[in-house]
Write a protein that holds these residues in place. Structure first.
Motif, mmCIF file in Angstrom:
data_model
loop_
_atom_site.group_PDB
_atom_site.id
_atom_site.type_symbol
_atom_site.label_atom_id
_atom_site.label_comp_id
_atom_site.label_asym_id
_atom_site.label_seq_id
_atom_site.Cartn_x
_atom_site.Cartn_y
_atom_site.Cartn_z
ATOM 1 N N ILE A 1 0.837 -1.205 0.000
ATOM 2 C CA ILE A 1 0.000 0.000 0.000
ATOM 3 C C ILE A 1 0.867 1.249 0.000
ATOM 4 N N LEU A 2 1.929 1.279 0.824
ATOM 5 C CA LEU A 2 2.787 2.459 0.873
ATOM 6 C C LEU A 2 3.430 2.744 -0.480
ATOM 7 N N LYS A 3 3.770 1.694 -1.236
ATOM 8 C CA LYS A 3 4.385 1.896 -2.546
ATOM 9 C C LYS A 3 3.403 2.527 -3.533
ATOM 10 N N LYS A 4 2.094 2.377 -3.263
ATOM 11 C CA LYS A 4 1.095 2.951 -4.165
ATOM 12 C C LYS A 4 0.637 4.339 -3.724
ATOM 13 N N LEU B 1 7.760 5.857 -1.459
ATOM 14 C CA LEU B 1 8.506 4.616 -1.309
ATOM 15 C C LEU B 1 8.625 3.969 -2.680
ATOM 16 N N VAL B 2 9.844 3.863 -3.180
ATOM 17 C CA VAL B 2 10.050 3.362 -4.536
ATOM 18 C C VAL B 2 10.246 1.851 -4.551
ATOM 19 N N GLU B 3 11.130 1.364 -3.688
ATOM 20 C CA GLU B 3 11.434 -0.062 -3.692
ATOM 21 C C GLU B 3 11.881 -0.492 -2.304
ATOM 22 N N VAL B 4 11.611 -1.745 -1.977
ATOM 23 C CA VAL B 4 12.066 -2.333 -0.722
ATOM 24 C C VAL B 4 12.856 -3.590 -1.054
ATOM 25 N N ASP C 1 19.317 -8.935 8.736
ATOM 26 C CA ASP C 1 18.065 -8.827 9.490
ATOM 27 C C ASP C 1 17.415 -7.467 9.262
ATOM 28 N N HIS C 2 17.427 -6.997 8.009
ATOM 29 C CA HIS C 2 16.883 -5.675 7.714
ATOM 30 C C HIS C 2 16.129 -5.694 6.388
ATOM 31 N N LEU C 3 15.229 -4.713 6.243
ATOM 32 C CA LEU C 3 14.645 -4.385 4.950
ATOM 33 C C LEU C 3 15.184 -3.017 4.565
ATOM 34 N N TYR C 4 15.609 -2.871 3.324
ATOM 35 C CA TYR C 4 16.157 -1.607 2.848
ATOM 36 C C TYR C 4 15.099 -0.882 2.026
ATOM 37 N N MET C 5 14.775 0.348 2.432
ATOM 38 C CA MET C 5 13.725 1.108 1.771
ATOM 39 C C MET C 5 14.332 2.188 0.884
ATOM 40 N N GLY C 6 13.972 2.163 -0.390
ATOM 41 C CA GLY C 6 14.434 3.193 -1.307
ATOM 42 C C GLY C 6 13.366 4.258 -1.471
ATOM 43 N N LYS C 7 13.739 5.526 -1.225
ATOM 44 C CA LYS C 7 12.772 6.623 -1.259
ATOM 45 C C LYS C 7 13.276 7.737 -2.160
ATOM 46 N N GLU D 1 2.540 -9.943 -2.934
ATOM 47 C CA GLU D 1 3.602 -10.933 -3.100
ATOM 48 C C GLU D 1 4.862 -10.316 -3.703
ATOM 49 N N ASN D 2 4.680 -9.300 -4.569
ATOM 50 C CA ASN D 2 5.813 -8.676 -5.249
ATOM 51 C C ASN D 2 6.236 -7.365 -4.602
ATOM 52 N N SER D 3 5.755 -7.105 -3.392
ATOM 53 C CA SER D 3 6.022 -5.810 -2.752
ATOM 54 C C SER D 3 7.472 -5.651 -2.338
ATOM 55 N N VAL D 4 8.148 -6.766 -2.056
ATOM 56 C CA VAL D 4 9.542 -6.733 -1.629
ATOM 57 C C VAL D 4 10.392 -7.495 -2.630
ATOM 58 N N LYS D 5 11.507 -6.885 -3.025
ATOM 59 C CA LYS D 5 12.420 -7.534 -3.959
ATOM 60 C C LYS D 5 13.491 -8.267 -3.162
ATOM 61 N N HIS D 6 13.535 -9.601 -3.339
ATOM 62 C CA HIS D 6 14.499 -10.416 -2.613
ATOM 63 C C HIS D 6 15.816 -10.446 -3.379
ATOM 64 N N ILE D 7 16.902 -10.179 -2.691
ATOM 65 C CA ILE D 7 18.214 -10.112 -3.329
ATOM 66 C C ILE D 7 19.188 -11.007 -2.569
ATOM 67 N N PRO D 8 20.145 -11.634 -3.272
ATOM 68 C CA PRO D 8 21.107 -12.492 -2.584
ATOM 69 C C PRO D 8 22.071 -11.710 -1.710
ATOM 70 N N SER D 9 22.400 -10.522 -2.136
ATOM 71 C CA SER D 9 23.329 -9.698 -1.367
ATOM 72 C C SER D 9 23.193 -8.257 -1.826
#
Length: 322
Positions: free
Chosen positions: A38-41, A50-53, A60-66, A272-280
């Protein structure tokens, strides 16, 4: 959820119908993804975008791009450099527009204060930090818990007898405290001891410094926003047309239909696609830098190598992308 810092919400709007049988409660991470979707919309000039998470499973964190932000309107309180009325009005108009939009989207911020109002690259206010906010259904939120910054809490949230209170009204109170800080550089109620501070907020009348040369219109607005009775406290629609806010009609704020888009809904796919999972995260930064420089060479060695080769006429190492 504590580290992600997203609002607490009821079941998602616009979601697919649940199967028959008792509803299955969402886990903490699922609820965070719902908040993020919802925040991304949320798209408004006076709300942080909020552009991307990004989620790095190894951390142990989520990174928020604004979208680019500069500084808070006021980093520290008290301050000996308050705003003049014109500056305060400019920022307060932005705050009113942003809060009207959030309330239209059925979101109560619950922690409005100068340090949560960031100045964007366009010079306008962006409301930030939704860590204790709530979403509601219907016309208003009926809240029961006390959260937020102590000096900005509304008196009804500190009552021993009141069981619930209006979310919109407490946002208005915090807006009033914020405006008070804008023009005086201090909060209307201050005390080093939390219990004493709460008692002042509940019982002491709001006082405007005698030496102030504020206009009568601003004094009137402050007292109406800092009305200890939430039932008689001024509302956001009334604030929008107040003489001080509009400079007696010379600077009218936009109508709600122009300031607010349709009520935001999210689908299960968007959740389901709200967070982008990254290996590193470090790998992502590395690849993005390489693409930006259009080279497969190590971007962190590129600057050093270019300096070494400057006298020989050699180009930077790596293969140029086409």
């Amino acid at each position: 959820m504590r580290q992600a810092g997203f609002p607490r919400r009821p079941p998602p709007r616009g979601a697919k119908a649940a199967p028959e049988g008792p509803p299955q409660p969402k886990g903490p991470l699922e609820r965070v993804y719902q908040e993020i979707a919802i925040l991304k919309k949320l798209d408004h000039p006076n709300v942080v975008k909020l552009v991307e998470v990004l989620d790095d499973p190894g951390e142990d964190h989520l990174y928020m791009g604004k979208i680019g932000l500069i500084l808070a309107v006021m980093e520290e309180l008290p301050t000996d450099k308050p705003l003049n009325e014109d500056q305060a009005r400019f920022y307060f108009q932005d705050l009113v527009r942003g809060i009207e939009f959030l309330h239209y989207q059925r979101i109560i911020h619950r922690d409005i204060k100068p340090s949560n109002l960031l100045v964007g690259e366009d010079g306008h206010i962006k409301i930030a930090d939704f860590g204790v906010s709530n979403q509601f259904e219907g016309a208003d939120a009926l809240l029961t818990s006390t959260v937020g910054t102590p000096a900005f809490l509304a008196p009804e949230t500190l009552s021993e007898t009141r069981k619930n209170f209006s979310g919109k009204a407490l946002d208005v109170w915090a807006m009033g405290v914020t405006l008070y800080c804008f023009v005086f550089g201090v909060c209307p109620f201050m005390d080093e001891r939390i219990i004493s501070l709460h008692q002042k907020i509940k019982t002491q009348p709001v006082e405007l410094p005698e030496h102030s040369d504020l206009s009568d219109d601003l004094k009137d607005l402050l007292l109406k926003m800092l009305d200890k009775n939430p039932e008689t406290r001024i509302s956001v629609p009334q604030i929008k047309v107040h003489p001080w806010v509009t400079r007696r009609g010379a600077e009218p704020l936009p109508l709600e239909d122009d300031n607010c888009c349709m009520l935001i809904e999210v689908t299960e796919e968007e959740v389901e696609n709200s967070v982008k999972h990254i290996p590193s995260l470090a790998t992502v930064i590395l690849v993005r830098t390489m693409l930006r420089k259009r080279s497969f060479g190590n971007p962190f060695d590129w600057g050093r190598q270019r300096t070494e080769d400057r006298g020989t006429g050699l180009s930077a190492p790596g293969h140029v992308l086409t």
